[in-house]
Write a protein that holds these residues in place. Structure first.
Motif, PDB file in Angstrom:
ATOM      1  N   PRO A   1       0.797  -1.229   0.000  1.00  0.00           N
ATOM      2  CA  PRO A   1       0.000   0.000   0.000  1.00  0.00           C
ATOM      3  C   PRO A   1       0.831   1.282   0.000  1.00  0.00           C
ATOM      4  O   PRO A   1       0.367   2.317  -0.468  1.00  0.00           O
ATOM      5  CB  PRO A   1      -0.828  -0.094   1.276  1.00  0.00           C
ATOM      6  CG  PRO A   1      -0.820  -1.519   1.661  1.00  0.00           C
ATOM      7  CD  PRO A   1       0.461  -2.086   1.129  1.00  0.00           C
ATOM      8  N   ASP A   2       2.057   1.224   0.499  1.00  0.00           N
ATOM      9  CA  ASP A   2       2.887   2.434   0.548  1.00  0.00           C
ATOM     10  C   ASP A   2       3.614   2.708  -0.765  1.00  0.00           C
ATOM     11  O   ASP A   2       4.458   3.594  -0.835  1.00  0.00           O
ATOM     12  CB  ASP A   2       3.872   2.376   1.711  1.00  0.00           C
ATOM     13  CG  ASP A   2       4.859   1.233   1.603  1.00  0.00           C
ATOM     14  OD1 ASP A   2       4.850   0.495   0.590  1.00  0.00           O
ATOM     15  OD2 ASP A   2       5.659   1.065   2.541  1.00  0.00           O
ATOM     16  N   GLY A   3       3.308   1.950  -1.800  1.00  0.00           N
ATOM     17  CA  GLY A   3       3.872   2.203  -3.115  1.00  0.00           C
ATOM     18  C   GLY A   3       5.113   1.409  -3.458  1.00  0.00           C
ATOM     19  O   GLY A   3       5.631   1.518  -4.568  1.00  0.00           O
ATOM     20  N   ARG A   4       5.592   0.598  -2.534  1.00  0.00           N
ATOM     21  CA  ARG A   4       6.766  -0.219  -2.856  1.00  0.00           C
ATOM     22  C   ARG A   4       6.368  -1.350  -3.792  1.00  0.00           C
ATOM     23  O   ARG A   4       5.257  -1.860  -3.734  1.00  0.00           O
ATOM     24  CB  ARG A   4       7.392  -0.806  -1.593  1.00  0.00           C
ATOM     25  CG  ARG A   4       8.143   0.223  -0.789  1.00  0.00           C
ATOM     26  CD  ARG A   4       8.876  -0.385   0.370  1.00  0.00           C
ATOM     27  NE  ARG A   4       7.895  -0.948   1.295  1.00  0.00           N
ATOM     28  CZ  ARG A   4       8.161  -1.877   2.201  1.00  0.00           C
ATOM     29  NH1 ARG A   4       9.370  -2.365   2.313  1.00  0.00           N
ATOM     30  NH2 ARG A   4       7.227  -2.317   3.007  1.00  0.00           N
ATOM     31  N   ALA A   5       7.315  -1.757  -4.625  1.00  0.00           N
ATOM     32  CA  ALA A   5       7.104  -2.886  -5.520  1.00  0.00           C
ATOM     33  C   ALA A   5       8.407  -3.651  -5.641  1.00  0.00           C
ATOM     34  O   ALA A   5       9.489  -3.054  -5.649  1.00  0.00           O
ATOM     35  CB  ALA A   5       6.645  -2.405  -6.887  1.00  0.00           C
ATOM     36  N   GLN A   6       8.300  -4.964  -5.702  1.00  0.00           N
ATOM     37  CA  GLN A   6       9.476  -5.795  -5.892  1.00  0.00           C
ATOM     38  C   GLN A   6       9.140  -6.839  -6.940  1.00  0.00           C
ATOM     39  O   GLN A   6       8.114  -7.520  -6.838  1.00  0.00           O
ATOM     40  CB  GLN A   6       9.907  -6.473  -4.593  1.00  0.00           C
ATOM     41  CG  GLN A   6      11.161  -7.323  -4.784  1.00  0.00           C
ATOM     42  CD  GLN A   6      11.705  -7.874  -3.484  1.00  0.00           C
ATOM     43  OE1 GLN A   6      11.147  -7.660  -2.421  1.00  0.00           O
ATOM     44  NE2 GLN A   6      12.804  -8.580  -3.574  1.00  0.00           N
ATOM     45  N   VAL A   7      10.007  -6.963  -7.950  1.00  0.00           N
ATOM     46  CA  VAL A   7       9.825  -7.956  -9.003  1.00  0.00           C
ATOM     47  C   VAL A   7      10.631  -9.191  -8.630  1.00  0.00           C
ATOM     48  O   VAL A   7      11.830  -9.096  -8.334  1.00  0.00           O
ATOM     49  CB  VAL A   7      10.277  -7.411 -10.371  1.00  0.00           C
ATOM     50  CG1 VAL A   7      10.108  -8.472 -11.451  1.00  0.00           C
ATOM     51  CG2 VAL A   7       9.500  -6.152 -10.731  1.00  0.00           C
ATOM     52  N   LEU A   8       9.973 -10.327  -8.655  1.00  0.00           N
ATOM     53  CA  LEU A   8      10.624 -11.599  -8.341  1.00  0.00           C
ATOM     54  C   LEU A   8      10.557 -12.486  -9.577  1.00  0.00           C
ATOM     55  O   LEU A   8       9.522 -12.552 -10.242  1.00  0.00           O
ATOM     56  CB  LEU A   8       9.910 -12.297  -7.182  1.00  0.00           C
ATOM     57  CG  LEU A   8       9.755 -11.484  -5.891  1.00  0.00           C
ATOM     58  CD1 LEU A   8       8.867 -12.231  -4.908  1.00  0.00           C
ATOM     59  CD2 LEU A   8      11.108 -11.191  -5.284  1.00  0.00           C
ATOM     60  N   ASP A   9      11.663 -13.184  -9.862  1.00  0.00           N
ATOM     61  CA  ASP A   9      11.626 -14.113 -10.982  1.00  0.00           C
ATOM     62  C   ASP A   9      11.300 -15.507 -10.479  1.00  0.00           C
ATOM     63  O   ASP A   9      11.079 -15.710  -9.279  1.00  0.00           O
ATOM     64  CB  ASP A   9      12.930 -14.078 -11.781  1.00  0.00           C
ATOM     65  CG  ASP A   9      14.144 -14.582 -10.999  1.00  0.00           C
ATOM     66  OD1 ASP A   9      13.988 -15.404 -10.068  1.00  0.00           O
ATOM     67  OD2 ASP A   9      15.264 -14.140 -11.329  1.00  0.00           O
TER      68      ASP A   9
END
Length: 96
Positions: A73-81
């Motif tokens: 919700p705080d805008g963080r994003a993490q891409v995981l393969d």
């Protein structure tokens, strides 16, 4: 409506499963499986709606790239393969 949703018992009033086919409660986690027809703007709008309703995490699976993007919700994003998706980093869950 997401492709998949998970709600902990804490989200259910009196810990009872609602009889309505689409209950009015916010799940803890929603999962979207992206398709070619999904636009970036559409997915941003959906995430905004999910988070404003009280969702704690949004996962967007991209079958083409074989990745999942985890949003908070705080805008963080993490891409995981695919080598990283067996567990979501706990700091993402614990911080929301």
């Amino acid at each position: 409506m997401p492709d998949v949703a998970f709600a902990s018992w804490d989200r259910f009033p009196d810990r009872k499963i609602p009889k309505a086919p689409i209950p009015s409660l916010a799940p803890d986690l929603v999962i979207e499986v992206l398709s070619e027809s999904n636009t970036k703007a559409e997915m941003e709008r959906k995430r905004g709606e999910y988070f404003s309703s009280g969702v704690r995490l949004v996962w967007e699976f991209d079958p083409e790239s074989r990745t999942v993007t985890v949003y908070t919700p705080d805008g963080r994003a993490q891409v995981l393969d695919s080598s990283q998706t067996s567990t979501v980093p706990m700091y993402l869950w614990d911080s929301v």
